[in-house]
Design a protein around this motif. Structure first.
Motif, short mmCIF file in Angstrom:
data_model
loop_
_atom_site.label_atom_id
_atom_site.label_comp_id
_atom_site.label_asym_id
_atom_site.label_seq_id
_atom_site.Cartn_x
_atom_site.Cartn_y
_atom_site.Cartn_z
N GLU A 134 0.83 -1.20 0.00
CA GLU A 134 0.00 0.00 0.00
C GLU A 134 0.86 1.25 0.00
N LYS A 135 1.94 1.24 0.80
CA LYS A 135 2.86 2.38 0.83
C LYS A 135 3.44 2.62 -0.56
N GLU A 137 2.20 1.68 -3.45
CA GLU A 137 1.15 2.11 -4.36
C GLU A 137 0.89 3.61 -4.21
N ASN A 138 0.85 4.07 -2.95
CA ASN A 138 0.66 5.50 -2.70
C ASN A 138 1.81 6.31 -3.28
N SER A 139 3.02 5.80 -3.09
CA SER A 139 4.19 6.49 -3.63
C SER A 139 4.15 6.54 -5.15
N ALA A 141 1.47 6.44 -7.01
CA ALA A 141 0.42 7.37 -7.42
C ALA A 141 0.91 8.81 -7.35
N PHE A 142 1.64 9.12 -6.25
CA PHE A 142 2.21 10.47 -6.12
C PHE A 142 3.20 10.76 -7.24
N LYS A 145 1.57 11.43 -10.56
CA LYS A 145 1.04 12.78 -10.63
C LYS A 145 2.16 13.79 -10.85
N THR A 233 6.39 -3.97 -6.71
CA THR A 233 5.04 -4.32 -6.26
C THR A 233 4.48 -5.55 -6.96
N SER A 252 11.84 8.56 -3.50
CA SER A 252 10.59 9.19 -3.93
C SER A 252 10.42 10.55 -3.26
N ASP A 253 10.81 10.65 -1.98
CA ASP A 253 10.67 11.90 -1.25
C ASP A 253 11.52 13.01 -1.84
#
Length: 470
Positions: A134-135, A137-139, A141-142, A145, A233, A252-253
């Motif tokens: 999930e982490k 996937e969120n990364s 998605a970010f 974008k 993933t 990613s950050d």
């Protein structure tokens, strides 16, 4: 049945089936070696690894019932295989049993002994695998974008370069046209302006090209990172996912920083009354020449007094008796000029030397005059003002003011290019550029003056429309 027993017969520290089960005074059960390992060589009070209750002495009671159950149900083969096959704790080289969701790393019993606070963020590997997916996937998605933003910025930067070069060419042509009639006398001034324009346009283009390269580099980096995340993933290799997630999320950050937006060119410095600025005495060939404007008494607030020739205005302590008019200012002590402009280029100056506070600029013909509204472009006012001995302007459609000059000008020049939608302000003493508004003018524009009231109104505090006389 077996799965339920499997969960109830596991130690809360090592996550294995109980080995030499013992019960603490708080009622929680653990393996004897696990508890002793956690307590280590502590000489003071010890605590329960699960609830944190402290005990003054080490008292372990063998839980014979659990020991019997573990022995009796051995045929169910409940003893688990290593949690993460082939992996070892990086700190203690022990077999990791749990995953820390806070630090994103696998931990072993020795880690828990060193840092008991970690227990709140621990989870079994099966749950950790879902959590990490999930982490990621969120990364992803970010990053997707952000990738879209980078692609849009990449396209925008390329367009900005072409627009900047085209604008520089137009400004260059404007400079040459303005100086054509007095080139012989003013060639030195023309070359200075050309050099400044070339330096600024090239500097801006170089900055835009550098920014474009940076965006392209970031775009490639994000694409590569997304590919790595997707690969991670989609894999069934839990060891790899749990081991590499921290590094990927840290990378990613690095893409949290927004795309750098560079400022545009100083158009007002190169598109304005250049002939007048360079050689004000050559009025016969200056275009546009300073307009000899006069104030319109029908628009003047009752708080104002105009001179007989309608070129000067000042505040007064008592209201004048004036005829009612829909064109008159009621909410502020302002006035418009008699002449307005609906086409062409125009220039005028307002003498503000003796006034401690003022607002000058332009207003559209239908701008609100009876009700109080902010003097902003959205309300049909394009102005600069003297505030705290500095010149300010509303550079956007909001009411927030921004400083555009530290020095107090003695005279303010205003240049209007109606078709281009440009309204520029200058310190008329040396023709230094203060600020420029860009808007779409759809109706007649009138010069606007607003003398602000001081603590003690003085006879000398006036605003005067400047008339050039040679």
């Amino acid at each position: 049945m077996a799965e339920s027993l499997d969960q109830n017969l596991r130690c809360g520290v090592c996550a294995r089936i109980y080995s030499e089960p013992v019960t603490l005074d708080c009622g929680h059960n653990f393996c004897r070696p696990c508890v002793l390992g956690l307590w280590g060589n502590l000489e003071d009070t010890v605590s329960c690894p699960q609830c944190g209750q402290q005990f003054p002495r080490r008292e372990l009671k063998t839980n014979q019932l659990l020991a019997t159950l573990v022995t009796s149900l051995g045929v169910l083969s409940l003893e688990p295989s290593p949690v993460v096959s082939g992996q070892r704790c990086q700190s203690h080289w022990a077999e990791p049993m749990l995953f820390c969701s806070k630090n994103l790393m696998l931990v072993c019993p020795s880690c828990l002994a060193r840092d008991p606070d970690k227990r709140k963020s621990l989870m079994p590997p099966e749950e950790a695998y879902t959590f990490c997916q999930e982490k990621l996937e969120n990364s992803a998605a970010f990053l997707e974008k952000r990738l879209e933003e980078y692609r849009l910025a990449e396209s925008s930067q390329g367009a900005r370069i072409s627009e900047t070069l085209e604008l520089a060419d137009n400004l260059q042509e404007n400079i040459e046209t303005q100086f054509a009639k007095m080139h012989q006398l003013l060639s030195e001034q023309e070359m200075k302006l050309r050099d400044r324009l070339t330096e600024e346009s090239q500097g801006l283009v170089q900055a835009l090209e550098g920014n474009l390269k940076l965006v392209s580099k970031r775009t490639a980096s994000v694409q590569k990172l997304i590919a790595e995340i997707r690969s991670l993933t989609d894999t069934e290799d839990r060891d790899r996912l749990l081991t590499e997630i921290k590094n990927i999320l840290q990378r990613s950050d690095l893409h949290q920083e927004p795309v750098l937006q560079l400022p545009g060119m100083s158009v007002g410095e190169f598109r304005g009354p250049l002939q007048y600025a360079a050689w004000k005495q050559m009025l016969s060939i200056v275009s546009p020449a300073p307009a000899p404007l006069t104030l319109d008494p029908e628009t003047a607030s009752p708080c104002l007094m105009l001179s007989k020739d309608h070129t000067m205005v000042k505040r007064r302590t008592k209201l004048r008796q004036v005829p009612e008019s829909g064109r008159r200012f009621a909410f502020c002590a302002a006035a418009l000029t008699t002449e307005g402009f609906a086409s062409g280029t125009h220039y005028w100056e307002v003498d503000v030397e003796t006034s401690a506070g003022w607002i000058v600029g332009a207003a559209r013909e239908t701008a609100e005059r009876s009700e109080e509204v902010p003097l902003t472009p959205a309300n049909g006012y394009w102005t600069v003002r003297l505030w705290n001995d500095k010149v300010h302007w509303c550079r956007d459609r909001l009411a927030s003011a921004h400083s555009c000059a530290d020095a107090k000008p003695q005279r303010v020049g205003v240049y209007l290019d109606y078709e281009a939608g440009q309204l520029s302000f200058y310190d008329a003493g040396d023709m230094s550029h203060l600020c420029t508004f860009f808007d779409h003018f759809a109706e007649k524009i009138y010069p606007f003056v607003f003398p602000l009231s001081g603590l003690e109104p003085a006879e000398t505090e006036v605003l005067r429309l400047f008339h050039l006389r040679l």
